[in-house]
Scaffold this motif. Sequence first.
Motif, PDB file in Angstrom:
ATOM      1  N   ALA A   1       5.646 -10.186 -12.690  1.00  0.00           N
ATOM      2  CA  ALA A   1       4.355 -10.437 -12.241  1.00  0.00           C
ATOM      3  C   ALA A   1       4.181 -10.801 -10.890  1.00  0.00           C
ATOM      4  O   ALA A   1       3.048 -10.526 -10.395  1.00  0.00           O
ATOM      5  N   GLY A   2       5.047 -11.465 -10.117  1.00  0.00           N
ATOM      6  CA  GLY A   2       4.912 -11.578  -8.772  1.00  0.00           C
ATOM      7  C   GLY A   2       4.965 -10.562  -7.807  1.00  0.00           C
ATOM      8  O   GLY A   2       4.878 -10.824  -6.737  1.00  0.00           O
ATOM      9  N   ARG A   3       5.436  -9.543  -8.199  1.00  0.00           N
ATOM     10  CA  ARG A   3       5.558  -8.077  -7.497  1.00  0.00           C
ATOM     11  C   ARG A   3       4.209  -8.043  -6.923  1.00  0.00           C
ATOM     12  O   ARG A   3       3.094  -8.318  -7.238  1.00  0.00           O
ATOM     13  N   PRO A   4       4.386  -7.300  -5.542  1.00  0.00           N
ATOM     14  CA  PRO A   4       3.056  -7.086  -4.672  1.00  0.00           C
ATOM     15  C   PRO A   4       2.039  -6.442  -5.249  1.00  0.00           C
ATOM     16  O   PRO A   4       0.668  -6.832  -5.033  1.00  0.00           O
ATOM     17  N   LEU A   5       2.266  -5.379  -6.259  1.00  0.00           N
ATOM     18  CA  LEU A   5       0.982  -4.696  -6.769  1.00  0.00           C
ATOM     19  C   LEU A   5       0.287  -5.532  -7.804  1.00  0.00           C
ATOM     20  O   LEU A   5      -0.758  -5.791  -8.130  1.00  0.00           O
ATOM     21  N   PRO A   6       0.934  -6.195  -9.004  1.00  0.00           N
ATOM     22  CA  PRO A   6       0.547  -6.862  -9.885  1.00  0.00           C
ATOM     23  C   PRO A   6      -0.119  -8.126  -9.269  1.00  0.00           C
ATOM     24  O   PRO A   6      -1.208  -8.687  -9.879  1.00  0.00           O
ATOM     25  N   ALA A   7       0.399  -8.965  -8.409  1.00  0.00           N
ATOM     26  CA  ALA A   7      -0.028 -10.115  -7.633  1.00  0.00           C
ATOM     27  C   ALA A   7      -1.269  -9.646  -6.869  1.00  0.00           C
ATOM     28  O   ALA A   7      -1.960 -10.641  -6.411  1.00  0.00           O
ATOM     29  N   GLY A   8      -1.513  -8.351  -6.616  1.00  0.00           N
ATOM     30  CA  GLY A   8      -2.864  -8.029  -5.857  1.00  0.00           C
ATOM     31  C   GLY A   8      -2.722  -8.111  -4.376  1.00  0.00           C
ATOM     32  O   GLY A   8      -3.685  -8.069  -3.841  1.00  0.00           O
ATOM     33  N   ARG A   9      -1.653  -8.109  -4.152  1.00  0.00           N
ATOM     34  CA  ARG A   9      -1.322  -8.353  -2.443  1.00  0.00           C
ATOM     35  C   ARG A   9      -1.226  -6.961  -1.947  1.00  0.00           C
ATOM     36  O   ARG A   9      -1.231  -6.812  -0.382  1.00  0.00           O
ATOM     37  N   LEU A  10      -1.303  -5.765  -2.612  1.00  0.00           N
ATOM     38  CA  LEU A  10      -1.252  -4.567  -1.983  1.00  0.00           C
ATOM     39  C   LEU A  10      -1.891  -3.859  -3.129  1.00  0.00           C
ATOM     40  O   LEU A  10      -1.984  -3.794  -4.241  1.00  0.00           O
ATOM     41  N   ASP A  11      -2.759  -2.750  -2.390  1.00  0.00           N
ATOM     42  CA  ASP A  11      -3.585  -1.876  -3.193  1.00  0.00           C
ATOM     43  C   ASP A  11      -2.737  -0.703  -3.502  1.00  0.00           C
ATOM     44  O   ASP A  11      -1.777  -0.096  -2.935  1.00  0.00           O
ATOM     45  N   PRO A  12      -2.911  -0.018  -4.732  1.00  0.00           N
ATOM     46  CA  PRO A  12      -2.076   0.884  -5.374  1.00  0.00           C
ATOM     47  C   PRO A  12      -2.244   2.264  -4.482  1.00  0.00           C
ATOM     48  O   PRO A  12      -1.118   2.589  -4.732  1.00  0.00           O
ATOM     49  N   GLN A  13      -3.203   2.511  -3.790  1.00  0.00           N
ATOM     50  CA  GLN A  13      -3.175   3.775  -3.088  1.00  0.00           C
ATOM     51  C   GLN A  13      -2.172   3.839  -1.870  1.00  0.00           C
ATOM     52  O   GLN A  13      -1.430   4.872  -1.525  1.00  0.00           O
ATOM     53  N   THR A  14      -2.065   2.513  -1.098  1.00  0.00           N
ATOM     54  CA  THR A  14      -1.126   2.237  -0.196  1.00  0.00           C
ATOM     55  C   THR A  14       0.239   2.643  -0.708  1.00  0.00           C
ATOM     56  O   THR A  14       1.214   2.948   0.011  1.00  0.00           O
ATOM     57  N   ALA A  15       0.439   1.856  -1.851  1.00  0.00           N
ATOM     58  CA  ALA A  15       1.994   1.979  -2.591  1.00  0.00           C
ATOM     59  C   ALA A  15       2.209   3.424  -2.842  1.00  0.00           C
ATOM     60  O   ALA A  15       3.287   3.844  -2.509  1.00  0.00           O
ATOM     61  N   LEU A  16       1.360   4.286  -3.376  1.00  0.00           N
ATOM     62  CA  LEU A  16       1.509   5.704  -3.708  1.00  0.00           C
ATOM     63  C   LEU A  16       1.862   6.529  -2.333  1.00  0.00           C
ATOM     64  O   LEU A  16       2.734   7.164  -2.371  1.00  0.00           O
ATOM     65  N   HIS A  17       0.866   6.010  -1.354  1.00  0.00           N
ATOM     66  CA  HIS A  17       1.214   6.698  -0.190  1.00  0.00           C
ATOM     67  C   HIS A  17       2.673   6.623   0.455  1.00  0.00           C
ATOM     68  O   HIS A  17       3.374   7.465   0.848  1.00  0.00           O
ATOM     69  N   PHE A  18       2.773   5.229   0.404  1.00  0.00           N
ATOM     70  CA  PHE A  18       4.103   4.955   0.947  1.00  0.00           C
ATOM     71  C   PHE A  18       5.325   5.555   0.237  1.00  0.00           C
ATOM     72  O   PHE A  18       6.433   5.891   0.997  1.00  0.00           O
ATOM     73  N   GLY A  19       5.343   5.345  -1.006  1.00  0.00           N
ATOM     74  CA  GLY A  19       6.318   6.043  -1.873  1.00  0.00           C
ATOM     75  C   GLY A  19       6.604   7.275  -1.544  1.00  0.00           C
ATOM     76  O   GLY A  19       7.627   7.833  -1.371  1.00  0.00           O
ATOM     77  N   VAL A  20       5.341   8.307  -1.879  1.00  0.00           N
ATOM     78  CA  VAL A  20       5.565   9.509  -1.539  1.00  0.00           C
ATOM     79  C   VAL A  20       5.934  10.022  -0.165  1.00  0.00           C
ATOM     80  O   VAL A  20       7.019  10.955   0.083  1.00  0.00           O
ATOM     81  N   GLY A  21       5.241   9.166   0.930  1.00  0.00           N
ATOM     82  CA  GLY A  21       5.964   9.668   2.318  1.00  0.00           C
ATOM     83  C   GLY A  21       7.414   9.096   2.571  1.00  0.00           C
ATOM     84  O   GLY A  21       8.229  10.117   3.011  1.00  0.00           O
ATOM     85  N   LEU A  22       7.834   8.375   2.063  1.00  0.00           N
ATOM     86  CA  LEU A  22       9.146   7.685   2.175  1.00  0.00           C
ATOM     87  C   LEU A  22       9.978   8.686   1.378  1.00  0.00           C
ATOM     88  O   LEU A  22      11.124   9.046   2.132  1.00  0.00           O
ATOM     89  N   ALA A  23       9.603   9.196   0.507  1.00  0.00           N
ATOM     90  CA  ALA A  23      10.692   9.972  -0.354  1.00  0.00           C
ATOM     91  C   ALA A  23      10.739  11.455   0.242  1.00  0.00           C
ATOM     92  O   ALA A  23      11.860  12.050   0.668  1.00  0.00           O
ATOM     93  N   ALA A  24       9.564  11.871   0.838  1.00  0.00           N
ATOM     94  CA  ALA A  24       9.489  13.237   1.857  1.00  0.00           C
ATOM     95  C   ALA A  24      10.464  12.979   2.828  1.00  0.00           C
ATOM     96  O   ALA A  24      11.224  13.789   3.327  1.00  0.00           O
ATOM     97  N   PHE A  25      10.234  12.016   3.529  1.00  0.00           N
ATOM     98  CA  PHE A  25      11.037  11.521   4.775  1.00  0.00           C
ATOM     99  C   PHE A  25      12.701  11.419   4.334  1.00  0.00           C
ATOM    100  O   PHE A  25      13.606  12.085   5.139  1.00  0.00           O
ATOM    101  N   SER A  26      12.802  10.767   3.281  1.00  0.00           N
ATOM    102  CA  SER A  26      14.438  10.785   2.985  1.00  0.00           C
ATOM    103  C   SER A  26      15.080  11.975   2.865  1.00  0.00           C
ATOM    104  O   SER A  26      16.014  12.254   3.398  1.00  0.00           O
ATOM    105  N   VAL A  27      14.459  12.950   2.207  1.00  0.00           N
ATOM    106  CA  VAL A  27      14.993  14.121   1.932  1.00  0.00           C
ATOM    107  C   VAL A  27      15.058  15.084   3.118  1.00  0.00           C
ATOM    108  O   VAL A  27      16.104  15.844   3.596  1.00  0.00           O
ATOM    109  N   PHE A  28      13.908  15.019   4.096  1.00  0.00           N
ATOM    110  CA  PHE A  28      14.079  15.604   5.483  1.00  0.00           C
ATOM    111  C   PHE A  28      15.083  15.082   6.513  1.00  0.00           C
ATOM    112  O   PHE A  28      15.884  15.986   6.530  1.00  0.00           O
TER     113      PHE A  28
END
Lengths: 49, 303
Positions: free
Chosen positions: B84-111
């Motif tokens: 429950a204390g993770r950034p998203l459920p605790a409300g410290r981060l908005d879901p869209q930022t998390a999604l963009h961050f995850g997709v961007g990081l995944a693409a960059f790691s493969v590149f």
Amino acid sequence: MTDENPQKPFDEAEYRRRQRSRANLMGWILGALALLFFFITMARMVPHS
Amino acid sequence: MAQSLTHGEMSLPADWRDLFALTKPRVMSLVVFTALCGLLAAPGSVHPVLAFSSILAIALGAGASGALNQWYEAGLDAKMKRTAGRPLPAGRLDPQTALHFGVGLAAFSVFLMLFAANWQAAVLLTVSILFYVFVYTMWLKPRTPQNIVIGGAAGAFPPLIGWVAATGGVAPLPVLLFLLIFLWTPPHFWALALFVRSDYAAAGIPMMPVVAGESSTRRQILFYALIMAAAAIAPWPLGYTGALYGWTAVLLSALFVLLSIQVGTRRTGEDDRMQPEKRLFAYSIAYLFILFGAVVADHWWPL
């Protein structure tokens, strides 16, 4: 009618602090990546024994 | 679809610490270590810069998987004490930022993997990210108590990717290391699931103790521990490793099986503190670290 979803007051100082901290971090990360890509290019050009 | 949380219209920019927490750094440490061992145990030598970049790519790929997992499970995490204390459920981060961050990081790691190593390793990294996000997180986890068994494959990829990054091909030893992590995952996670069972039940996640009950889970922990021990020792008699790894695997696996027998054969009361389960969970992490360390030590200093 009462406001059902009261929002926290907007803290501009905190907003700017976070914006600055993210911009600084992004700068460092981009710099580090530029260096990393330079070194990768060098490493691929020189055959490793 | 992500069970997103609502936020104010004027949300604060994400703090970097929250973005970092999104990558599950503790899980990442095991991923990095096993990947590094796969790379170091491979024949031949890799340029240190390319080796570092390949491991960085694997770490970023694991971080991306963790971020996308947390984005998708934000709603479930909010229901569990442990998460429950993770950034998203605790409300410290908005879901869209998390999604963009995850997709961007995944693409960059493969590149990065493609640039630093080879296309084979980049393909494997892509498969492992997609498997973790789509097969494990979205498909298996909410549907079947076998989620950990099949989903364990996602966590088993790193040593294989490390090896492929170094050599460009697959060999029997990294496949056995893949199998070892694959078989290690059920007893590791079910030991945890036994002592946080109420959390999983509250979130409606069909983990084995919630669906099949405690005694069935305990029996299965013991079953998987036995075949995992066989898989851990197998590289020695098959001739892929030497005696240093072999004896380490024999001794560590014997202790793993002993701890699993303790867990597998006991019954618990109301106020049980679940000490044997906690001990097995903690030991299972050390087990994997030491065993993979032994693979590298054996490759460098054969007895």
